[in-house]
Scaffold this motif. Sequence first.
Motif, PDB file in Angstrom:
ATOM      1  N   UNK A 160      43.956  54.912  42.347  1.00 20.89           N
ATOM      2  CA  UNK A 160      43.684  53.741  41.503  1.00 20.89           C
ATOM      3  C   UNK A 160      44.624  52.582  41.837  1.00 20.89           C
ATOM      4  N   UNK A 161      44.257  51.391  41.351  1.00 11.96           N
ATOM      5  CA  UNK A 161      45.092  50.222  41.572  1.00 11.96           C
ATOM      6  C   UNK A 161      45.138  49.357  40.326  1.00 11.96           C
ATOM      7  N   UNK A 162      46.174  48.552  40.201  1.00 14.05           N
ATOM      8  CA  UNK A 162      46.253  47.580  39.114  1.00 14.05           C
ATOM      9  C   UNK A 162      46.499  46.215  39.733  1.00 14.05           C
ATOM     10  N   UNK A 163      45.851  45.203  39.170  1.00 14.40           N
ATOM     11  CA  UNK A 163      45.963  43.864  39.744  1.00 14.40           C
ATOM     12  C   UNK A 163      46.794  42.948  38.865  1.00 14.40           C
ATOM     13  N   UNK A 164      47.556  42.096  39.495  1.00 14.61           N
ATOM     14  CA  UNK A 164      48.162  40.976  38.788  1.00 14.61           C
ATOM     15  C   UNK A 164      47.516  39.727  39.359  1.00 14.61           C
ATOM     16  N   UNK A 165      46.703  39.110  38.556  1.00 15.18           N
ATOM     17  CA  UNK A 165      45.871  37.999  39.016  1.00 15.18           C
ATOM     18  C   UNK A 165      44.411  38.373  38.810  1.00 15.18           C
ATOM     19  N   UNK A 166      43.614  37.405  38.397  1.00 19.09           N
ATOM     20  CA  UNK A 166      42.234  37.671  37.984  1.00 19.09           C
ATOM     21  C   UNK A 166      41.231  37.391  39.095  1.00 19.09           C
ATOM     22  N   UNK A 167      40.517  38.425  39.540  1.00 21.23           N
ATOM     23  CA  UNK A 167      39.464  38.193  40.544  1.00 21.23           C
ATOM     24  C   UNK A 167      38.140  37.862  39.861  1.00 21.23           C
ATOM     25  N   UNK A 168      37.171  37.460  40.665  1.00 18.98           N
ATOM     26  CA  UNK A 168      35.873  37.113  40.104  1.00 18.98           C
ATOM     27  C   UNK A 168      35.219  38.338  39.464  1.00 18.98           C
ATOM     28  N   UNK A 169      35.342  39.468  40.119  1.00 18.45           N
ATOM     29  CA  UNK A 169      34.701  40.687  39.623  1.00 18.45           C
ATOM     30  C   UNK A 169      35.761  41.726  39.292  1.00 18.45           C
ATOM     31  N   UNK A 170      35.876  42.044  38.010  1.00 20.88           N
ATOM     32  CA  UNK A 170      36.912  42.983  37.573  1.00 20.88           C
ATOM     33  C   UNK A 170      36.380  44.392  37.380  1.00 20.88           C
ATOM     34  N   UNK A 171      35.117  44.606  37.696  1.00 24.08           N
ATOM     35  CA  UNK A 171      34.508  45.913  37.422  1.00 24.08           C
ATOM     36  C   UNK A 171      35.309  47.028  38.080  1.00 24.08           C
ATOM     37  N   UNK A 172      35.632  48.033  37.316  1.00 27.23           N
ATOM     38  CA  UNK A 172      36.325  49.190  37.857  1.00 27.23           C
ATOM     39  C   UNK A 172      37.776  48.944  38.208  1.00 27.23           C
ATOM     40  N   UNK A 173      38.374  47.902  37.623  1.00 24.60           N
ATOM     41  CA  UNK A 173      39.764  47.570  37.960  1.00 24.60           C
ATOM     42  C   UNK A 173      40.563  47.267  36.695  1.00 24.60           C
ATOM     43  N   UNK A 174      41.844  47.579  36.739  1.00 23.50           N
ATOM     44  CA  UNK A 174      42.732  47.168  35.657  1.00 23.50           C
ATOM     45  C   UNK A 174      43.405  45.864  36.070  1.00 23.50           C
ATOM     46  N   UNK A 175      43.237  44.848  35.242  1.00 24.69           N
ATOM     47  CA  UNK A 175      43.643  43.498  35.631  1.00 24.69           C
ATOM     48  C   UNK A 175      44.571  42.877  34.594  1.00 24.69           C
TER      49      UNK A 175
END
Lengths: 338, 338
Positions: free
Chosen positions: B140-155
């Motif tokens: 799994x991964x976690x993002x810092x910063x908002x992408x256009x498509x967040x499906x299936x991601x922790x943002x």
Amino acid sequence: MVNIGDVARAAGVSRSTASYALSGKRAISTEVRDRVDEAVKALGYIPNAGARALATSQTMVLGLLAQFLEDEFAPAMLQYILGVTDTARELGYDILLVTEADGAHALRRITDSRMVDGVVLLNVAEHDVRLPALREAPQPGALIGLPADCAGLDVFDLDFPEAGRMMVDHLHALGHRELVLISQPEHVVTRGGAYVWRLRDAALEQAQKRGIVLHAVFGESRQPAVGRDVNAVLDAHPSATGLLVHNEAVAAALPSILHERGLSVPTDLSVVGRYSDEFAKTFSLPFSSIESAPDRLGRMAVRQLVRRIGLPAGREEPYVVRFISPELVDRGSTAPPR
Amino acid sequence: MVNIGDVARAAGVSRSTASYALSGKRAISTEVRDRVDEAVKALGYIPNAGARALATSQTMVLGLLAQFLEDEFAPAMLQYILGVTDTARELGYDILLVTEADGAHALRRITDSRMVDGVVLLNVAEHDVRLPALREAPQPGALIGLPADCAGLDVFDLDFPEAGRMMVDHLHALGHRELVLISQPEHVVTRGGAYVWRLRDAALEQAQKRGIVLHAVFGESRQPAVGRDVNAVLDAHPSATGLLVHNEAVAAALPSILHERGLSVPTDLSVVGRYSDEFAKTFSLPFSSIESAPDRLGRMAVRQLVRRIGLPAGREEPYVVRFISPELVDRGSTAPPR
DNA sequence: CTGAAAGCGCTTACAG
DNA sequence: CTGAAAGCGCTTACAG
């Protein structure tokens, strides 16, 4: 996940042959090699790093021991980190970044558990508590920063005494006869930050040799203390015409401070700092400075470390202590005193 | 090096018993446990990380994918990195720092080779090229910063639109009617840095709603371009009384620039930035600012990532997209216009 | 030029 | 409560 057995099966060879085809460590018929390469590509095979490390005793990872101390300037550290990570990757290594307060403990943890093939220590103090741990570690290490005892260690640092002399001589040659040197906070010295007094002592000696006055003081590292302190120093030495800054926080704060005091550089005051060109650009610092070349130091340390990792056991080469020569980057912040 | 077999022999038990005594995963007589503990201490035993990773499929390492882009401000990145490393260590994880230019490639390398149990992506762009690689990765991964498509991601990200509205409203409430917003360079937007236009668009909309003028421009990120550019912007809008700065390089350069123009803050000009308090202190920035809380974001991302790593397969929890509310830190750089 | 097997150092069902 | 054994996924002598 696909493993080397899957690759071998798909290519119709044994696991050992698949392994050798990948490593190239023994002759393989081109036909077999092609079949293996194809299978690798088709299956998207990537070797398991842990298994490989276990089999080869090589992790292809370097530990990077940084420390972010309250009284030192974090952004300057970043440039060393980037120099180290970039060079490591070029040489095929990944970087395990360790920033724990207890550096000796952290060093033991990553070396004894064989997570890394070697370590780079940043910001090494005169009697650095990490050094005993490093000397006991089975892996080699490279230091950025000069400790009191370099025996058995590869050490890289800026030639701080030469930097101090260079700052003094530059302003002396322009005709300045009274200077102020603001160093890092005194507790950096207390903690063993030898670079502070190495530059300072050399500057004082050089000033004496040139027959000029140098007021050497320790600065602060955080606002609002930085601003108050610099103002107090300038108040205390109204006849000084040159300012030497060996303190990134002071350098960063200086434009505002001089503005408030209505002082122009270099008309009213000549200023020489000691920081990297990268730092100057990033923070819009208009002062001439001694280049500290953090990227070069990081690069040299990693190169030497990797070289030493590659040495066969029992064939150690002599350890090196290498100093980078300082260079003055002119940004027009010095002139003859009026 | 001493291994668990040595420990077992010294304690007079089997290797499995030694292992269980260490992990506590099954009941052990206190007598045996004591003998094992003693042997561990006497021999200085530390488990081999690679072997453990191979056996458990857990490396206890997180990948941290940072990128230092020419046109963005590196020191701001450092604070995210520290938030992430500190939190990771608290939770028992080490950090593999990856700074390669080709982030997607690097991500595949460290995930497919099983070097890490999960990854944190910093500075995520709208259509980040690393996301396809992350979605295919087994970890799994976690993002810092908002992408256009967040499906299936922790943002995780700052609420940039709210930050933009807050900046405008703050100056509007003081009576300002003409403002300038200097954002990051336009190529940051081109490259997908959505935070730039998220703040910008919201600020423009809010200005319209309040019936005031907002000139929104893109700034530069490096000297000497920064200085020239800010001067040109101020020249172009002489009647503006408030300056919104969403650009760390501009904020860092601003004290010098205003000095040169003979402008006092907040008398001649009100200024609001958007950076962390840590950043303001480090660089002696005297401007009120919207706190960007990089350490909090790093902390949240790691917490969620570790939580997800711990989830049993097939028991996925819903993914989260979480925004930090902006807060204005008053440093006295705003006042009613004259 | 290729394969079968041992071994790296752990963990964890399986048996007792 | 404890032990013998298999297995994680590689690499590399050893044989042929």
